[in-house]
Design a protein around this motif. Structure first.
Motif, PDB file in Angstrom:
ATOM      1  N   ALA A   1     -59.936  17.078 -54.607  1.00 48.89           N
ATOM      2  CA  ALA A   1     -58.936  16.828 -53.377  1.00 48.89           C
ATOM      3  C   ALA A   1     -59.766  16.656 -52.340  1.00 48.89           C
ATOM      4  N   LEU A   2     -61.223  16.835 -52.455  1.00 45.64           N
ATOM      5  CA  LEU A   2     -62.286  16.847 -51.096  1.00 45.64           C
ATOM      6  C   LEU A   2     -63.015  15.388 -51.590  1.00 45.64           C
ATOM      7  N   LEU A   3     -64.149  15.731 -52.619  1.00 49.78           N
ATOM      8  CA  LEU A   3     -65.438  15.044 -52.646  1.00 49.78           C
ATOM      9  C   LEU A   3     -64.859  13.662 -53.148  1.00 49.78           C
ATOM     10  N   ILE A   4     -64.220  13.468 -54.180  1.00 51.83           N
ATOM     11  CA  ILE A   4     -63.830  11.972 -54.542  1.00 51.83           C
ATOM     12  C   ILE A   4     -63.104  11.312 -53.311  1.00 51.83           C
ATOM     13  N   PRO A   5     -62.106  11.821 -52.912  1.00 53.60           N
ATOM     14  CA  PRO A   5     -61.114  11.237 -51.808  1.00 53.60           C
ATOM     15  C   PRO A   5     -62.096  10.857 -50.809  1.00 53.60           C
ATOM     16  N   TRP A   6     -63.002  11.794 -50.259  1.00 48.25           N
ATOM     17  CA  TRP A   6     -63.892  11.245 -49.207  1.00 48.25           C
ATOM     18  C   TRP A   6     -64.996  10.156 -49.565  1.00 48.25           C
ATOM     19  N   MET A   7     -65.279  10.322 -50.786  1.00 43.87           N
ATOM     20  CA  MET A   7     -66.294   9.022 -51.309  1.00 43.87           C
ATOM     21  C   MET A   7     -65.507   7.825 -51.076  1.00 43.87           C
ATOM     22  N   LEU A   8     -64.078   7.945 -51.549  1.00 43.83           N
ATOM     23  CA  LEU A   8     -63.279   6.776 -51.593  1.00 43.83           C
ATOM     24  C   LEU A   8     -63.201   5.956 -50.207  1.00 43.83           C
ATOM     25  N   HIS A   9     -62.877   7.274 -49.284  1.00 44.97           N
ATOM     26  CA  HIS A   9     -62.687   6.811 -47.993  1.00 44.97           C
ATOM     27  C   HIS A   9     -63.765   6.253 -47.320  1.00 44.97           C
ATOM     28  N   ARG A  10     -65.008   6.840 -47.491  1.00 42.05           N
ATOM     29  CA  ARG A  10     -66.133   6.375 -47.180  1.00 42.05           C
ATOM     30  C   ARG A  10     -66.462   4.743 -47.462  1.00 42.05           C
ATOM     31  N   LEU A  11     -66.258   4.742 -48.894  1.00 46.53           N
ATOM     32  CA  LEU A  11     -66.330   3.327 -49.326  1.00 46.53           C
ATOM     33  C   LEU A  11     -65.629   2.380 -48.752  1.00 46.53           C
ATOM     34  N   VAL A  12     -64.395   2.670 -48.392  1.00 46.65           N
ATOM     35  CA  VAL A  12     -63.252   1.880 -47.959  1.00 46.65           C
ATOM     36  C   VAL A  12     -63.620   1.312 -46.659  1.00 46.65           C
ATOM     37  N   ARG A  13     -64.208   2.351 -45.857  1.00 38.14           N
ATOM     38  CA  ARG A  13     -64.721   2.173 -44.621  1.00 38.14           C
ATOM     39  C   ARG A  13     -65.934   1.268 -44.554  1.00 38.14           C
ATOM     40  N   ARG A  14     -66.737   1.478 -45.411  1.00 37.19           N
ATOM     41  CA  ARG A  14     -67.939   0.661 -45.324  1.00 37.19           C
ATOM     42  C   ARG A  14     -67.864  -0.806 -46.011  1.00 37.19           C
ATOM     43  N   LEU A  15     -66.641  -1.086 -46.858  1.00 37.23           N
ATOM     44  CA  LEU A  15     -66.310  -2.235 -47.025  1.00 37.23           C
ATOM     45  C   LEU A  15     -65.331  -2.957 -46.281  1.00 37.23           C
ATOM     46  N   GLY A  16     -64.790  -2.228 -45.165  1.00 39.32           N
ATOM     47  CA  GLY A  16     -64.196  -2.750 -44.142  1.00 39.32           C
ATOM     48  C   GLY A  16     -62.555  -2.967 -44.529  1.00 39.32           C
ATOM     49  N   LEU A  17     -62.090  -1.921 -45.391  1.00 40.67           N
ATOM     50  CA  LEU A  17     -60.799  -2.373 -46.023  1.00 40.67           C
ATOM     51  C   LEU A  17     -59.773  -1.226 -45.203  1.00 40.67           C
ATOM     52  N   GLU A  18     -60.105  -0.459 -44.196  1.00 39.19           N
ATOM     53  CA  GLU A  18     -59.271   0.337 -43.595  1.00 39.19           C
ATOM     54  C   GLU A  18     -57.783  -0.107 -43.313  1.00 39.19           C
ATOM     55  N   ARG A  19     -57.690  -1.332 -42.883  1.00 34.36           N
ATOM     56  CA  ARG A  19     -56.442  -1.877 -42.660  1.00 34.36           C
ATOM     57  C   ARG A  19     -55.707  -2.698 -43.828  1.00 34.36           C
ATOM     58  N   HIS A  20     -56.678  -2.685 -44.704  1.00 36.32           N
ATOM     59  CA  HIS A  20     -56.106  -3.381 -46.092  1.00 36.32           C
ATOM     60  C   HIS A  20     -54.735  -2.991 -46.511  1.00 36.32           C
ATOM     61  N   THR A  21     -53.782  -4.059 -46.738  1.00 37.24           N
ATOM     62  CA  THR A  21     -52.682  -3.752 -47.395  1.00 37.24           C
ATOM     63  C   THR A  21     -52.492  -4.610 -48.576  1.00 37.24           C
ATOM     64  N   GLU A  22     -51.925  -4.156 -49.515  1.00 37.11           N
ATOM     65  CA  GLU A  22     -51.932  -4.858 -50.783  1.00 37.11           C
ATOM     66  C   GLU A  22     -50.420  -5.625 -50.949  1.00 37.11           C
ATOM     67  N   HIS A  23     -50.392  -6.933 -51.037  1.00 29.84           N
ATOM     68  CA  HIS A  23     -48.918  -7.283 -51.523  1.00 29.84           C
ATOM     69  C   HIS A  23     -48.738  -6.919 -52.882  1.00 29.84           C
ATOM     70  N   LEU A  24     -47.556  -6.457 -53.259  1.00 25.44           N
ATOM     71  CA  LEU A  24     -47.090  -5.897 -54.578  1.00 25.44           C
ATOM     72  C   LEU A  24     -46.054  -6.871 -55.049  1.00 25.44           C
ATOM     73  N   ARG A  25     -46.345  -7.179 -56.269  1.00 32.71           N
ATOM     74  CA  ARG A  25     -45.393  -8.294 -56.920  1.00 32.71           C
ATOM     75  C   ARG A  25     -44.329  -7.190 -57.636  1.00 32.71           C
ATOM     76  N   HIS A  26     -42.855  -7.485 -57.329  1.00 29.33           N
ATOM     77  CA  HIS A  26     -42.034  -6.848 -57.820  1.00 29.33           C
ATOM     78  C   HIS A  26     -42.134  -5.133 -57.727  1.00 29.33           C
ATOM     79  N   PRO A  27     -42.370  -4.487 -56.601  1.00 31.92           N
ATOM     80  CA  PRO A  27     -42.626  -3.148 -56.654  1.00 31.92           C
ATOM     81  C   PRO A  27     -41.337  -2.360 -57.294  1.00 31.92           C
ATOM     82  N   ALA A  28     -40.128  -2.796 -57.194  1.00 32.99           N
ATOM     83  CA  ALA A  28     -38.820  -1.843 -57.492  1.00 32.99           C
ATOM     84  C   ALA A  28     -38.848  -2.048 -59.220  1.00 32.99           C
ATOM     85  N   LEU A  29     -39.469  -3.202 -59.704  1.00 26.96           N
ATOM     86  CA  LEU A  29     -39.584  -3.192 -61.199  1.00 26.96           C
ATOM     87  C   LEU A  29     -40.616  -2.157 -61.814  1.00 26.96           C
TER      88      LEU A  29
END
Lengths: 490, 224
Positions: B75-103
């Motif tokens: 709940a804390l360490l891994i999310p924090w690590m991921l958060h930090r990585l996402v910030r360092r990779l500049g992906l904070e605003r990244h949204t992914e286009h999902l193909r067939h989300p309903a499916l």
């Protein structure tokens, strides 16, 4: 206990020390010393096991089945370390790798050997899982060592696929623990293999059946069974060659060892139900498919390391099939095959490492005339392939012959499939081998400095095992066979 | 045995597990990476809460330690690590286009049904609690697997991997009141090392293909 501690603590301490060593020459020599000491420890351990049957304590348990694999792991670990020292110097000289990564390489090499030794010697199914996952983690950075896009891709694939596979195995382990809780008074020992094995008949068959499917798919991913084999050729072809030698020669064995241990539990649990051979049948199915598919894929390969990684899948399939067939002759054959395949395959990868240096490429089409440029490498490759293809008098012939006889006795129709598979694989290997060894060497191909001592020792041992299996080894394998199947061959 | 006659604590555990399953679905269809990391952290917190509840029922003392370990790690360490990585990779605003989300969500539903079907014969001898909890954890594992298969973004795949681990841990804690401590520590250690390695790989992948869309890792082929 002392020999076991020596075997396990040497790579642990040595590996940690190696992370700190800067100079490549020192690191290579230290790596060699650590591997040598581990081998001595494992030999001492084997000698002790020969005296007292079982060495147990601290959650470890070494018996006839795993002790020979421990010695094998330490032995191939040492010979590969011998090969890896000049190899990595060559790699460094060619500038494909940074100094930091070289330090990482030796430390992780020992970490990998350590996780395999722990996986083989532990008595706890949970620790077994942790160690096998640890082996993935130790090698994944080694696969991407050269940092080419291909290497990164191979490593990512390896990481994800083996991570997922091994997660499924953990679910199977949890289910096994759940089944144990329903029958064991002392729930803390619910993952201890020896306790479980003693109570196997009482374990709930429905739970164990489902658990085994997860365990087989999970550990089977690491064995390289089709269709979970996708990571294997990539990881083998893109990683440094010493890594390919230990991955093929050792890691696949360790995963198969886990499958066989668990099969013993499930067999015990299902013995009284209407599907007593379920585990065996699953192994036979997966094994046979892997064997045939890999044999066919041998024909399509363009990369020499991919070629031999498919050959590994083929042989692992054969062993899985043999363990599935069960019965003393097939099991004895499979145990022997684990040994001779490891020795031969690691020898081949060492040779391939030199051959790719010589030719400067891994592409089969551009490796030509090895025997003309450097006869030692050419002959080594030729003999290695002859051995792995199962020609007499090499040991692979002996074990394959045993497997075929056993299959003939129990499931005669499968012999046809096995024989055709062996023929297809043989053709696949030799159509590529012939031009590589005998073809016209390209202009300006120069001999390289090669250390073929590991190849000589390995192939010598395989030859020896083909001509006559020494008494103590036969007795060892027979004891293991008795443990697995309840009856010996000799 | 129907739900109503279960002890209150068991009902609570099943409720928590159901919420964790719900979060798996949210994770599956979440397009924003940062939001997905938060969802994952909440799932970890739920698993920790389950562990704590099981510890309260008094099965094993070391479960308090497991609960603490899970809370810190998942709940804390891994999310924090991921958060930090996402910030360092500049992906904070990244949204992914999902193909067939309903499916994909439908496939997730199918996996839940499959999980219940699979455990049906396993614990028929009673134990509504065990059956529910094993089915839910299996569904968590399989949905995590589904997520790894259909998301192309490396960080999203790692989230799928980690939520698989949540499912495994849930099964271990609630069906068997926790694995032996040495195993739990080993698994936690492996997970932490894996997370560090994932971080290293994010940078290696971006260096080699200039993106974290794993679909573009396609140089290695069976036959050239």
């Amino acid at each position: 206990m002392a020999p076991l501690l020596l075997t396990l603590l040497t790579p642990l301490i040595g590996g940690l020390a190696l992370f700190l060593v800067r100079a490549l020459g020192t690191a290579g020599r230290l790596n060699l010393a650590v591997s040598g000491l581990t081998l001595l420890g494992s030999l001492w351990l084997a000698w002790t096991v020969a005296q007292v049957e079982i060495v147990a304590g601290l959650g470890f348990r070494v018996d006839a089945f795993n002790v020979y694999l421990i010695v094998l792991t330490a032995f191939v670990g040492l010979t590969t370390a011998i090969f890896s020292r000049p190899y990595m110097e060559h790699v460094q000289a060619s500038g494909r790798i940074s100094v930091l990564n070289l330090r990482l390489y030796h430390g992780l090499y020992q970490a990998f050997i350590l996780t395999m030794l722990v996986a083989l010697s532990t008595d706890n199914l949970g620790v077994l899982w942790v160690a096998v996952e640890g082996a993935t983690l130790a090698t994944v950075l080694l696969v991407s060592l050269y940092r080419t896009p291909e290497a990164v891709e191979a490593a990512w694939k390896y990481f994800i696929l083996c991570g997922v596979g091994i997660a499924l195995a953990l679910f199977g382990t949890v289910l096994t623990y759940f089944a144990a809780q329903l029958v064991l008074a002392d729930t803390e020992s619910g993952l201890t293999w020896s306790v479980l094995h003693a109570h196997a008949a009482a374990l709930d068959p429905t739970v164990m059946r489902i658990a085994f499917v997860f365990l087989l798919v999970g550990y089977g991913t690491k064995v390289g069974l089709v269709p979970m084999h996708q990571w294997l050729p990539d990881a083998h072809s893109e990683g440094p060659t010493p890594m390919s030698a230990v991955l093929s020669g050792l890691l696949l064995n360790v995963a198969l060892y886990a499958v066989v241990r668990l099969k013993m539990l499930v067999d015990g649990s299902l013995a009284a139900t209407d599907t007593p051979y379920l585990a065996g049948a699953l192994l036979m199915g997966f094994g046979l498919v892997s064997f045939v598919v890999a044999a066919l894929f041998l024909h399509l390969q363009r990369d020499i390391k991919r070629l031999f990684s498919y050959s590994s899948i083929e042989h692992m399939g054969l062993m899985t099939f043999a363990f599935g067939v069960g019965g003393p002759p097939a099991t004895f054959g499979a145990l022997l095959h684990m040994l001779v395949h490891s020795l031969t395959k690691s020898a081949i990868f060492v040779t391939v490492g030199h051959a790719t240096h010589l030719a400067g490429t891994q592409s089969i089409e551009r490796i030509r005339g090895l025997i003309r440029t450097q006869p030692a490498i050419g002959w080594s490759l030729l003999f290695g392939v002859v051995a792995i293809a199962g020609f007499p008098p090499f040991g692979v012939f002996t074990s394959e012959f045993l497997l075929l006889t056993a299959t003939m006795q129990t499931y005669p129709w499968f012999t046809v499939v096995l024989l055709s598979g062996l023929a297809i694989a043989f053709a696949g290997l030799f159509r590529h081998l012939h031009p590589m060894v005998y073809g016209t060497a390209p202009e300006g191909q120069m001999p390289v400095s090669a250390n073929l001592l590991p190849v000589l020792v390995h192939l010598g041992l395989v030859l020896w095992l083909g001509l006559s299996i020494p008494g103590f080894l036969a007795e060892w394998l027979d004891r293991a066979t008795t443990m697995i199947t309840g009856g010996g061959l000799l | 045995m129907s739900l109503a006659v279960m002890p209150l604590l068991q009902q609570f555990v099943v409720l928590m597990a159901a919420l964790a399953l719900f979060l798996s679905f949210v994770l599956l269809a979440q397009t924003r990476l940062v939001a997905a990391i938060h969802v994952f952290a909440w799932q970890g917190a739920l698993v920790a809460a389950v562990t704590f509840t099981v510890a309260l029922t008094g099965h094993a003392g070391h479960l308090y330690f497991s609960a603490l370990l899970t809370l810190t790690l998942k709940a804390l360490l891994i999310p924090w690590m991921l958060h930090r990585l996402v910030r360092r990779l500049g992906l904070e605003r990244h949204t992914e286009h999902l193909r067939h989300p309903a499916l994909v969500v439908m496939a997730g539903v199918a996996l839940v049904i499959f999980s219940y079907w699979l455990v049906l014969p396993m614990v028929e001898q009673g134990l509504a609690f065990t059956r529910n909890i094993i089915a839910v954890s299996l569904a968590l594992v399989l949905i995590g697997l589904l997520m790894m298969v259909f998301r192309h973004q490396a960080v999203a795949q790692v989230l799928g991997f980690m939520s698989m681990e949540n499912g495994l841990f849930l099964a271990a804690v609630s069906a068997t009141s926790g694995m032996p401590l040495v195993v739990e520590l080993g698994v936690a250690f492996d997970l932490l090392v894996a997370m560090v390695l994932f971080g290293v790989f994010f940078f290696q992948i971006r260096e080699s293909i200039d993106s974290l869309d794993v679909d573009r890792l396609n140089r290695l082929k069976e036959v050239e």
